[in-house]
Design an enzyme around this catalytic site. Structure first.
Site, PDB file in Angstrom:
ATOM      1  N   GLU A   1      -6.427  -1.087  15.469  1.00 43.62           N
ATOM      2  CA  GLU A   1      -7.031  -2.040  14.541  1.00 43.62           C
ATOM      3  C   GLU A   1      -6.050  -3.130  14.131  1.00 43.62           C
ATOM      4  OE1 GLU A   1      -8.051  -2.389   9.860  1.00 43.62           O
ATOM      5  OE2 GLU A   1      -7.987  -0.374  10.719  1.00 43.62           O
TER       6      GLU A   1
ATOM      7  N   ARG B   1       0.877  -6.633  12.412  1.00 46.31           N
ATOM      8  CA  ARG B   1       0.272  -6.025  13.598  1.00 46.31           C
ATOM      9  C   ARG B   1       0.105  -7.039  14.721  1.00 46.31           C
ATOM     10  NH1 ARG B   1      -3.783  -1.059  12.017  1.00 46.31           N
ATOM     11  NH2 ARG B   1      -2.393  -0.096  10.451  1.00 46.31           N
TER      12      ARG B   1
ATOM     13  N   ARG C   1       0.842  -1.194   0.000  1.00 47.19           N
ATOM     14  CA  ARG C   1       0.000   0.000   0.000  1.00 47.19           C
ATOM     15  C   ARG C   1       0.879   1.246   0.000  1.00 47.19           C
ATOM     16  NH1 ARG C   1      -4.782  -1.836   4.269  1.00 47.19           N
ATOM     17  NH2 ARG C   1      -5.387  -3.695   3.082  1.00 47.19           N
TER      18      ARG C   1
ATOM     19  N   ARG D   1       2.130   0.931  10.152  1.00 49.90           N
ATOM     20  CA  ARG D   1       1.679   1.380   8.837  1.00 49.90           C
ATOM     21  C   ARG D   1       2.851   1.315   7.871  1.00 49.90           C
ATOM     22  NH1 ARG D   1      -3.057   4.191   8.049  1.00 49.90           N
ATOM     23  NH2 ARG D   1      -3.134   4.719  10.262  1.00 49.90           N
TER      24      ARG D   1
ATOM     25  N   SER E   1     -10.262  -6.022   9.973  1.00 48.80           N
ATOM     26  CA  SER E   1     -11.549  -5.482   9.530  1.00 48.80           C
ATOM     27  C   SER E   1     -12.269  -6.582   8.767  1.00 48.80           C
ATOM     28  CB  SER E   1     -11.364  -4.271   8.615  1.00 48.80           C
ATOM     29  OG  SER E   1     -10.999  -3.125   9.343  1.00 48.80           O
TER      30      SER E   1
END
Length: 443
Positions: free
Chosen positions: A367, A409, A280, A295, A370
């Protein structure tokens, strides 16, 4: 992606769904695009019909000896042929204008999704586990990893730039162990089929799951180079010949496995999982989580994808979220479950649960997964359908996707929750068989 016929028949429902996302009503504009499309198609059809009938009339006029009429009809046909390219272009433009407008529209939230503007309006629905009470000040994961000499951001930056990391030794093995544990759990206990998909995909695949066109700037594109020959310079060899996209998540190739197909209802639900690297650009993340692994441009994630009937998709959403929760429970990581509000949910989602794991180094939940149900939104973009057992006509499938979970994560959470005062890290019991029995890093 929406069906314009449905919007025409349900414009108030459509606009109210947009309002819940904080967006302006646009049904009037969309229907005007559709009217223009219909008019352009109709004009082209009428021109075609008139050309065909005039051609027949020419033959009849010539047979009747009416040369003047035949010549007039020939002139009319010639004029139609001359206008034909402009009519075709008008049709293409009108169709493209509507298609582009529809492709830019986010999915509508389900009625049960809470209204809200941003993440502050998300609603917590459950918590699991109690955060550990430390008798020392807990460190953040990058402090732990760098302290062990096994997490190297500086060298990664020399190789690739910011938002990359080199993990070594026990941490590299821990990352691999986490991924293997998750895949074994989802395949052996949760009934998902493991898939090893491509990491490079074409435009159509990214469009199908709605990464394109709206989120183009968040993606990494790559260009194929010509094979390097003995007389080619490196620059010549790397001249672009074809473009691909690096997947931002395995949701893209997994969901597209059913694109442009008609499944039998007996094949559903179809449940798939994959452990892949994801890429990403993080174009909108300037200044956010600049330190550490939260991130990154490249990260490893275990993805879950389900393809279901419309009747089963909401139940499947609960099931999928439970599968992701089981990962955190077995790792004994405290987490909370929240349902995202209308202002925070993703572009393709009808409803999303986020799982947020407790990070003692940051002193807050972050988070880690999801899980979203998308209805037929992606299926329409991919033309993915199924044939119901009790019905003749095919219907669009419903698609779901979720993180099961983000491996990087998860490692962050393990490091922070299992850290020891002297700088070492205990290995969660469920991971020790994957670590060759290792109970602590460093051993």
């Amino acid at each position: 992606m929406y069906d314009i016929k449905w919007i025409r028949e349900n414009r108030d429902i459509f606009d109210s769904g947009r309002a819940r996302r904080g967006l302006e009503p646009i049904s009037t504009q969309l229907l005007a695009f559709d009217d223009a499309r219909r008019a352009a198609i109709g004009e082209l059809q009428r021109a075609q019909e008139r050309r065909n009938s005039a051609s027949k009339e020419i033959g009849a006029a010539m047979k009747a000896g009416d040369g003047a009429k035949a010549e007039a009809l020939k002139a009319e046909v010639a004029q139609i042929k001359e206008n034909w390219p402009a009519l075709e272009e008008a049709e293409r433009y009108a169709i493209a204008e509507l298609d582009n407008a529809l492709a830019s529209l986010p999915n509508a939230p389900l009625d049960e999704v809470p209204d809200g503007a941003d993440e502050n309006d998300n609603v917590e629905v459950a918590r699991w586990g109690e955060p550990r009470v430390f008798d020392f000040t807990p460190k953040e994961h990058f402090e732990i990893g760098e302290g062990l000499g096994l997490m190297d951001f500086e060298t990664a930056a020399k190789i690739s730039g910011a938002r990359f990391v080199v993990n070594k030794g026990g941490l590299a093995r821990l990352e691999r162990a986490l991924a293997q544990f998750m895949l074994d759990l989802h395949t052996n206990e949760h009934g998902y089929m493991e898939v090893s998909p491509p990491l490079l995909v074409r435009d159509d695949a990214m469009f199908g799951t709605a990464q394109l066109p709206k989120f183009r700037e968040d993606q990494f594109s790559v260009t194929a180079g010509r094979q390097i020959g003995s007389r080619q310079s490196t620059a010549e060899a790397l001249m672009p010949t074809a473009d691909y996209w690096l997947i931002p998540t395995a949701e893209v190739p997994l969901t597209n496995l059913v694109r442009e197909s008609i499944l039998d209802e007996a094949q559903l639900p179809m449940r798939m999982t994959a452990g892949t690297y994801c890429f990403r650009a993080e174009a909108g993340a300037a200044g956010k989580d600049t330190r550490g692994m939260i991130r990154q441009h490249q990260f490893y994630k275990v993805e879950l994808v389900s393809i279901t009937t419309p009747e089963d998709s909401l139940e499947e959403h609960e099931r999928m979220t439970g599968c992701a929760e089981k990962v955190l429970q077995l790792l004994e990581l405290p987490y909370r479950k929240v349902v995202l509000c209308t202002g925070d949910m993703g572009f393709a989602s009808q409803k999303t649960y986020d799982l947020e794991v407790w990070l003692p180094g940051q002193g807050k939940y972050r988070e880690i997964s999801s899980c979203s149900v998308c209805g037929d939104f992606q299926a329409r973009r991919m033309n993915a359908r199924y044939r119901p057992t009790e019905s003749k006509g095919p219907r669009f499938v419903h698609t779901l996707n979720g993180s099961g979970v983000a491996v990087g994560r998860a490692m962050v959470a393990v490091l922070e929750n299992y850290q020891q005062a002297e700088g070492s890290v205990d290995v969660p019991r469920v991971l020790r068989p994957y670590m060759g029995g290792l109970a602590r890093i460093p051993s």
